[in-house]
Design an enzyme around this catalytic site. Sequence first.
Site, PDB file in Angstrom:
ATOM      1  N   LYS A  22     -11.588   5.232   1.901  1.00  0.00           N
ATOM      2  CA  LYS A  22     -13.044   5.305   1.759  1.00  0.00           C
ATOM      3  C   LYS A  22     -13.437   6.405   0.780  1.00  0.00           C
ATOM      4  O   LYS A  22     -14.300   6.211  -0.083  1.00  0.00           O
ATOM      5  CB  LYS A  22     -13.690   5.577   3.113  1.00  0.00           C
ATOM      6  CG  LYS A  22     -15.211   5.687   3.037  1.00  0.00           C
ATOM      7  CD  LYS A  22     -15.814   6.261   4.284  1.00  0.00           C
ATOM      8  CE  LYS A  22     -15.740   7.777   4.292  1.00  0.00           C
ATOM      9  NZ  LYS A  22     -16.672   8.406   5.255  1.00  0.00           N
ATOM     10  N   ASN A  23     -12.805   7.558   0.904  1.00  0.00           N
ATOM     11  CA  ASN A  23     -13.187   8.701   0.077  1.00  0.00           C
ATOM     12  C   ASN A  23     -12.745   8.557  -1.371  1.00  0.00           C
ATOM     13  O   ASN A  23     -13.127   9.367  -2.220  1.00  0.00           O
ATOM     14  CB  ASN A  23     -12.618   9.993   0.669  1.00  0.00           C
ATOM     15  CG  ASN A  23     -13.306  10.380   1.968  1.00  0.00           C
ATOM     16  OD1 ASN A  23     -14.425   9.943   2.244  1.00  0.00           O
ATOM     17  ND2 ASN A  23     -12.628  11.170   2.781  1.00  0.00           N
ATOM     18  N   ARG A  94     -23.731  11.110   3.216  1.00  0.00           N
ATOM     19  CA  ARG A  94     -23.717  12.218   2.276  1.00  0.00           C
ATOM     20  C   ARG A  94     -23.141  11.798   0.921  1.00  0.00           C
ATOM     21  O   ARG A  94     -23.557  12.294  -0.120  1.00  0.00           O
ATOM     22  CB  ARG A  94     -22.910  13.375   2.855  1.00  0.00           C
ATOM     23  CG  ARG A  94     -22.809  14.492   1.862  1.00  0.00           C
ATOM     24  CD  ARG A  94     -22.256  15.778   2.400  1.00  0.00           C
ATOM     25  NE  ARG A  94     -22.138  16.713   1.300  1.00  0.00           N
ATOM     26  CZ  ARG A  94     -23.131  17.393   0.785  1.00  0.00           C
ATOM     27  NH1 ARG A  94     -24.336  17.236   1.271  1.00  0.00           N
ATOM     28  NH2 ARG A  94     -22.952  18.217  -0.222  1.00  0.00           N
ATOM     29  N   CYS A 118     -22.954  12.546   8.252  1.00  0.00           N
ATOM     30  CA  CYS A 118     -22.481  13.117   9.510  1.00  0.00           C
ATOM     31  C   CYS A 118     -22.870  14.589   9.637  1.00  0.00           C
ATOM     32  O   CYS A 118     -22.773  15.339   8.672  1.00  0.00           O
ATOM     33  CB  CYS A 118     -20.961  12.994   9.601  1.00  0.00           C
ATOM     34  SG  CYS A 118     -20.418  11.465  10.358  1.00  0.00           S
ATOM     35  N   ARG A 123     -23.336  21.465   4.230  1.00  0.00           N
ATOM     36  CA  ARG A 123     -22.585  20.963   3.081  1.00  0.00           C
ATOM     37  C   ARG A 123     -23.545  20.876   1.889  1.00  0.00           C
ATOM     38  O   ARG A 123     -23.981  19.799   1.500  1.00  0.00           O
ATOM     39  CB  ARG A 123     -21.969  19.595   3.407  1.00  0.00           C
ATOM     40  CG  ARG A 123     -21.068  19.638   4.629  1.00  0.00           C
ATOM     41  CD  ARG A 123     -20.060  18.529   4.618  1.00  0.00           C
ATOM     42  NE  ARG A 123     -20.645  17.251   4.975  1.00  0.00           N
ATOM     43  CZ  ARG A 123     -19.940  16.124   5.092  1.00  0.00           C
ATOM     44  NH1 ARG A 123     -18.650  16.130   4.878  1.00  0.00           N
ATOM     45  NH2 ARG A 123     -20.525  14.998   5.410  1.00  0.00           N
ATOM     46  N   PRO A 124     -23.914  22.027   1.320  1.00  0.00           N
ATOM     47  CA  PRO A 124     -24.912  22.035   0.258  1.00  0.00           C
ATOM     48  C   PRO A 124     -24.389  21.396  -1.024  1.00  0.00           C
ATOM     49  O   PRO A 124     -23.176  21.286  -1.230  1.00  0.00           O
ATOM     50  CB  PRO A 124     -25.194  23.519   0.054  1.00  0.00           C
ATOM     51  CG  PRO A 124     -23.934  24.195   0.476  1.00  0.00           C
ATOM     52  CD  PRO A 124     -23.399  23.371   1.602  1.00  0.00           C
ATOM     53  N   ASP A 126     -25.308  22.636  -4.021  1.00  0.00           N
ATOM     54  CA  ASP A 126     -25.644  23.585  -5.070  1.00  0.00           C
ATOM     55  C   ASP A 126     -24.623  23.586  -6.198  1.00  0.00           C
ATOM     56  O   ASP A 126     -24.977  23.794  -7.362  1.00  0.00           O
ATOM     57  CB  ASP A 126     -25.802  24.996  -4.494  1.00  0.00           C
ATOM     58  CG  ASP A 126     -24.576  25.478  -3.745  1.00  0.00           C
ATOM     59  OD1 ASP A 126     -23.946  24.662  -3.062  1.00  0.00           O
ATOM     60  OD2 ASP A 126     -24.255  26.677  -3.841  1.00  0.00           O
ATOM     61  N   ASP A 306     -10.212  16.640   7.623  1.00  0.00           N
ATOM     62  CA  ASP A 306     -10.501  15.345   8.236  1.00  0.00           C
ATOM     63  C   ASP A 306      -9.447  14.911   9.251  1.00  0.00           C
ATOM     64  O   ASP A 306      -9.601  13.874   9.897  1.00  0.00           O
ATOM     65  CB  ASP A 306     -10.656  14.263   7.160  1.00  0.00           C
ATOM     66  CG  ASP A 306     -12.026  14.298   6.509  1.00  0.00           C
ATOM     67  OD1 ASP A 306     -12.901  15.042   6.992  1.00  0.00           O
ATOM     68  OD2 ASP A 306     -12.231  13.572   5.518  1.00  0.00           O
ATOM     69  N   ARG A 398     -17.611   4.123  10.190  1.00  0.00           N
ATOM     70  CA  ARG A 398     -17.843   4.641   8.837  1.00  0.00           C
ATOM     71  C   ARG A 398     -16.534   4.915   8.100  1.00  0.00           C
ATOM     72  O   ARG A 398     -16.538   5.056   6.875  1.00  0.00           O
ATOM     73  CB  ARG A 398     -18.694   5.911   8.898  1.00  0.00           C
ATOM     74  CG  ARG A 398     -20.111   5.684   9.394  1.00  0.00           C
ATOM     75  CD  ARG A 398     -20.974   6.941   9.331  1.00  0.00           C
ATOM     76  NE  ARG A 398     -20.897   7.513   7.999  1.00  0.00           N
ATOM     77  CZ  ARG A 398     -20.426   8.736   7.736  1.00  0.00           C
ATOM     78  NH1 ARG A 398     -19.960   9.501   8.700  1.00  0.00           N
ATOM     79  NH2 ARG A 398     -20.412   9.188   6.505  1.00  0.00           N
TER      80      ARG A 398
END
Length: 418
Positions: A22-23, A94, A118, A123-124, A126, A306, A398
């Site tokens: 998935k990632n 996200r 999630c 988890r910015p 920036d 993970d 997910r």
Amino acid sequence: MSKIVIDGGTPLEGALTVQGAKNAALPLMAASLLMSGGERLILKNVPELKDVDTMISILKSLGFLALRNEKTLEISSPYEIGGDVPYDLMRKMRASVLVLGPLLARKGRVVLPMPGGCPIGTRPIDLHLKGLSLMGAEITINHGYIETRADRLKGAKIYLDFPSVGATENLLMAAALAKGTTVIENAAREPEISNLMDLLREMGAGVERDGDSTIVIEGVSELGGANFSVIPDRIVAGTYIIAGIISRGKVRVNSVIPLHLEALLAKLEEAGVSVNQGEDWIEARFIGRLSGVKVTTLPYPGFPTDLQAQMMALLSVADGTSIITETIFDNRFMHVPELQRMGANIKVEGRSAIINGVDSLSGAQVMATDLRAGAALVLAGLSARGRTVVSNAEHIDRGYENFVENLSHLGGNLRRED
């Protein structure tokens, strides 16, 4: 609310073929935004997951055509694409922020709601915005929306304060159509990054590593389509390996890349697991009660965050004391109270969880708080005495294809209740 009901105590035995990652699939799909009008990207080994469906919906909202035939996804680029993504799609995950870089590079103006997903700590984004700003983007944030503008991005030297996977992917894609050379220092090293780099090269970009943590991108004026495959999902593979061990069985995962799981396999062997591997398979076997170990989550090639929750479930029934230190995300110990409901002896001190192994867990009513926590609770249920009911099981959908069916195929006694 969806539930998974597990009657524990049956050792898992057998083999599974691991799904596509998935990632890896999500950034590869986002990269289709870089294609010129009329081009096609054909992706193979695409997992059938809710997050993939969400990304397909995002692409369609921007004017792309996306056709799925089992594990193959064909994406066709329009000549004119949209620049706004609907809020109801962005809030679902996200990873939706991955469209920001490529969409800005192709369109020149993007308005996006802040992404959702999630709840596993701050988890910015920036680092994403800092890199795009260095490439010449004008960025405005108002009332939960991000607006970015750039006639054409320009190559820049970008140092990431943390080797963020998402920021590395977003900046990689943006740089592929930028004018000049972009250098990303302290870039993430995850296999999913390498998979994206390979695709961008197939599409016509100049992308190379300079050492382990620096990526150099030579931007081009346009990119074509490609025919490409998603790498196997190392987190899914690791989850099934741990499932076999926690149930005191033996599981083989096929169609994997063992190198991607070296950190996990090293810790399993240290704990007392028998591990064998070939070119594209791994087999792990329970041979006796495990010993406690120390685990620290780190960016790749370190131990993956993970797999932290799944490893915690396993170590909760190991002999002696284990310590897991989480360095990647805040608030990623939300599964601890649920494991405690099942009899686990775990104490959290700051970023570390101290686990004193117990002889066995007991079935209980527990709740999945996020994707990997949900998987970990199912694994704990496979080991536990009696019945475990995991609610909020839709989180698991997910990241895992046919999770209950696959575990049942290996001999697990579990079922889904929707």
